[in-house]
Design a protein around this motif. Structure first.
Motif, PDB file in Angstrom:
ATOM      1  N   LEU A 104     -11.445  -3.379   4.783  1.00 40.98           N
ATOM      2  CA  LEU A 104     -11.435  -3.670   3.598  1.00 40.98           C
ATOM      3  C   LEU A 104     -10.298  -3.066   2.522  1.00 40.98           C
ATOM      4  O   LEU A 104      -8.832  -2.361   3.677  1.00 40.98           O
ATOM      5  N   GLU A 149      -7.448   6.976  -7.960  1.00 40.45           N
ATOM      6  CA  GLU A 149      -8.467   6.322  -6.431  1.00 40.45           C
ATOM      7  C   GLU A 149      -7.389   6.931  -5.683  1.00 40.45           C
ATOM      8  O   GLU A 149      -8.881   7.121  -4.460  1.00 40.45           O
ATOM      9  N   LEU A 186      -7.908   6.739   8.400  1.00 37.59           N
ATOM     10  CA  LEU A 186      -7.897   6.771   6.757  1.00 37.59           C
ATOM     11  C   LEU A 186      -8.927   7.964   6.361  1.00 37.59           C
ATOM     12  O   LEU A 186      -9.406   7.989   7.375  1.00 37.59           O
ATOM     13  N   LYS A 210     -10.322   9.324  -2.444  1.00 38.68           N
ATOM     14  CA  LYS A 210      -9.500   9.154  -1.303  1.00 38.68           C
ATOM     15  C   LYS A 210      -9.917  10.941  -0.682  1.00 38.68           C
ATOM     16  O   LYS A 210      -9.819  10.335   1.009  1.00 38.68           O
ATOM     17  N   VAL A 234       0.798  -1.492  -0.273  1.00 44.93           N
ATOM     18  CA  VAL A 234      -0.104  -0.077   0.106  1.00 44.93           C
ATOM     19  C   VAL A 234       0.971   1.404   0.357  1.00 44.93           C
ATOM     20  O   VAL A 234       1.939   1.643   0.952  1.00 44.93           O
ATOM     21  N   GLU A 276     -12.449   2.322   8.074  1.00 40.01           N
ATOM     22  CA  GLU A 276     -12.316   0.837   8.144  1.00 40.01           C
ATOM     23  C   GLU A 276     -12.145   0.260   9.834  1.00 40.01           C
ATOM     24  O   GLU A 276     -11.193   1.573  10.305  1.00 40.01           O
ATOM     25  N   TYR A 317      -1.261   8.613  10.177  1.00 38.30           N
ATOM     26  CA  TYR A 317      -1.769   8.466   8.878  1.00 38.30           C
ATOM     27  C   TYR A 317      -2.178   6.951   9.105  1.00 38.30           C
ATOM     28  O   TYR A 317      -1.250   6.091   9.771  1.00 38.30           O
ATOM     29  N   ALA A 326      -3.455   9.700   1.396  1.00 34.84           N
ATOM     30  CA  ALA A 326      -4.090   8.990   1.036  1.00 34.84           C
ATOM     31  C   ALA A 326      -3.730   7.412   0.404  1.00 34.84           C
ATOM     32  O   ALA A 326      -2.235   8.248  -0.262  1.00 34.84           O
ATOM     33  N   GLY A 327      -3.777   6.608   0.268  1.00 34.46           N
ATOM     34  CA  GLY A 327      -2.515   5.385  -0.267  1.00 34.46           C
ATOM     35  C   GLY A 327      -3.938   4.323  -0.979  1.00 34.46           C
ATOM     36  O   GLY A 327      -5.248   4.425  -0.595  1.00 34.46           O
ATOM     37  N   CYS A 328      -2.956   4.039  -1.630  1.00 33.71           N
ATOM     38  CA  CYS A 328      -3.929   1.796  -2.783  1.00 33.71           C
ATOM     39  C   CYS A 328      -3.199   1.132  -2.275  1.00 33.71           C
ATOM     40  O   CYS A 328      -2.074   1.315  -2.448  1.00 33.71           O
ATOM     41  N   GLY A 329      -3.889   0.415  -2.227  1.00 34.75           N
ATOM     42  CA  GLY A 329      -3.288  -0.788  -2.628  1.00 34.75           C
ATOM     43  C   GLY A 329      -2.638  -1.533  -4.155  1.00 34.75           C
ATOM     44  O   GLY A 329      -3.303  -1.032  -5.323  1.00 34.75           O
ATOM     45  N   GLU A 380      -6.754  -8.057  -4.282  1.00 34.93           N
ATOM     46  CA  GLU A 380      -6.171  -6.826  -2.905  1.00 34.93           C
ATOM     47  C   GLU A 380      -7.377  -6.753  -0.956  1.00 34.93           C
ATOM     48  O   GLU A 380      -6.216  -7.047  -0.556  1.00 34.93           O
ATOM     49  N   GLY A 398      -9.735  -2.799  -1.924  1.00 37.40           N
ATOM     50  CA  GLY A 398     -10.368  -2.953  -3.160  1.00 37.40           C
ATOM     51  C   GLY A 398     -10.965  -1.686  -3.510  1.00 37.40           C
ATOM     52  O   GLY A 398     -12.289  -2.012  -2.314  1.00 37.40           O
ATOM     53  N   THR A 399     -10.903  -1.144  -4.585  1.00 37.30           N
ATOM     54  CA  THR A 399     -12.515   0.019  -4.542  1.00 37.30           C
ATOM     55  C   THR A 399     -12.111   0.486  -5.729  1.00 37.30           C
ATOM     56  O   THR A 399     -11.007   0.120  -6.928  1.00 37.30           O
TER      57      THR A 399
END
Ligand SMILES: C=C(O[C@H]1C=CC=C(C(=O)O)[C@@H]1O)C(=O)O
Length: 458
Positions: free
Chosen positions: A272, A444, A411, A448, A214, A257, A392, A428-431, A301, A274-275
């Motif tokens: 959570l 994405e 988050l 977020k 992530v 989450e 965060y 903000a972060g992403c898998g 993910e 997958g977005t």
């Protein structure tokens, strides 16, 4: 038991624990609506953990526990129990969140302040501010609501249980102030450069170095007027009712989450990962929920995240339910794949069951915010992310006297910088998995950021 770590300072409780007199009484119902509790908060250091109008808010500070380094959770837990040993509690309501409670917020990283600076961070000077890696705040007043019951808890360092709660009359807080004009700029890594990091992470995953990581980014908002946390809280609580709206020690957000809730022996975690964005623009799937539920990249993910939570909870539970397939959680900005993992807390023969904070420590960092395998993902984050995550993506929530409590993952959040009341840092972060596309991940991450940019009026 206090964890000992050679390099981390010892935990600190200030003022030194004296006798704490805690009293909870039922009070008249508040008006309905999602913001009724946060509307009570004064502007200075508001404390909140609210969802769908229920939860707890607090203000004032009767004690503060600070902890550092890898032992930040265990040390805070032990210091809280030391405070409780000297507390006299009369609780006339007996619901989760009544009696003695502390609000807490912890740092993502074990390495302590400055870790990301070593990696060459070029962001605002937020790492070396001497702030602790964990804080538990024991407020002076808490107001809570659950179902139809509303209560007030007062915390005093003198007085007796015979006296009525000092602040029985609800305050009339000062008017909420707007931040005025807000300007948003890139944080530690420019948005366009962040896509290169995503591409690099996906390349390493395809090369077999790890399964998932992530990656997060930050942005900095500068405001015309000092940020009143209540401005954000009211907007978040009203717009993101399915999320837990929180405010602890400058960390404010609305997280979807739930890392862990521990309540009377039942443990719950909402996982959570997958977005899909709600309004992804041209070429978007006709039915985003269906697309998400069938996306092999997002399901992969998600599976890593669920597995990491189930594995971390298993040693503490006598039985567990791990759903076979996720459901789709609809939020105003995004849809997520979500799984509610539940378990029954085991009663160990050799000591007490872990508290909710102990469970949060065992779960952190889950694959929803770090990756798989955890150690490899953490190493990659440290190597390439170039960001001090501060608090965060780490546990935020509350802890009760019996160890029950709720801890979200911080988050959809921001940090109001103590050094500059005109600056807010958003995260903000992403898998990332092998099939991740940098442009889609950047989009994405923008989605977020929306809860906070929207709350700031952008
Ligand atoms: C890391 C974040 O989201 C996590 C939680 C839900 C979905 C996620 C995802 O699809 O990438 C992330 O794992 C964030 O919001 O900053």
């Amino acid at each position: 038991m206090t964890a000992e770590h050679a390099s981390a300072p010892a935990p600190r409780t200030s003022p030194a624990p004296g006798t704490l007199v805690v009293r909870t009484v039922a009070i008249d119902a508040l008006p309905g609506g999602p913001t009724a509790l946060v509307d009570l908060l004064p502007d200075a250091h508001p404390l909140a953990w609210v969802r769908r109008g229920d939860g707890i808010v607090g203000w004032g500070e009767v004690a503060r526990i600070e902890s550092w380094g890898p032992g930040r959770f265990a040390d805070a837990d032990a210091a809280w129990r030391a405070v409780l040993r000297r507390a006299v509690v009369r609780d006339e309501v007996h619901l989760p969140g009544t009696g003695a409670v502390a609000f807490g917020s912890f740092a993502f990283d074990d390495a302590g302040p400055g870790a990301a600076d070593d990696a060459g961070t070029d962001g605002p000077d937020v790492a070396d501010d001497g702030r602790p890696d964990g804080v538990l705040v024991v407020p002076r007043v808490v107001v809570g609501r659950r179902g139809g019951t509303t209560w007030m808890t007062t915390f005093e360092t003198s007085g007796s249980l015979a006296s009525p709660p000092g602040a029985h009359v609800l305050p009339r807080p000062a008017p909420v102030t707007s931040p005025g004009r807000v300007v948003l700029r890139d944080g530690s890594v420019a948005a366009q450069d962040w896509k290169d990091l995503v591409a690099e992470a996906a390349r390493r995953i395809r090369a077999g170095h790890l399964d998932k990581v992530v990656l997060a980014r930050d942005a900095v908002a500068t405001t015309e007027h000092p940020v009143d946390p209540r401005y954000l809280l009211g907007r978040l609580a009203a717009s993101y009712e399915a999320c837990w709206t929180f405010s602890v020690d400058g960390m404010v957000g609305a997280t979807p989450e739930l890392l862990v809730r521990s309540e009377k022996g039942l443990v719950t975690s909402r996982v959570l990962a997958g977005t899909i964005r709600r309004e992804p623009g041209a070429g978007a799937p006709h039915d985003p929920a269906l697309f998400l539920a069938q996306s092999s990249k997002d399901l992969e993910e998600h599976e890593y995240a669920v597995r990491s939570v189930a594995d971390a909870l298993a040693p503490s539970c006598s039985s567990m339910n791990v759903p076979e397939a996720p459901f789709v959680l609809h939020l105003p900005n995004v849809l997520h794949l979500a799984s509610d993992v539940t378990g029954v807390l085991a009663s160990p023969e050799d000591g007490p069951a872990p508290t909710s904070l102990g469970l949060a420590a065992a779960l952190h960092p889950s694959a929803a915010v770090c990756g798989t395998p955890t150690a490899d993902a953490r190493a990659l984050i440290r190597e390439i992310e170039g960001l001090d995550r501060a608090r965060y993506a780490a546990p935020v929530g509350w802890l009760g006297a019996d160890g029950d409590g709720e801890w979200g993952i911080a988050l959809r959040s921001c940090e109001i910088l103590p050094s500059d009341p005109l600056a807010v840092r958003l995260f903000a972060g992403c898998g990332i998995v092998g099939a991740s596309d940098p442009d889609a991940e950047l989009a994405e991450s923008e989605a977020k950021l929306e809860p906070i940019t929207g709350a700031l009026g952008l």
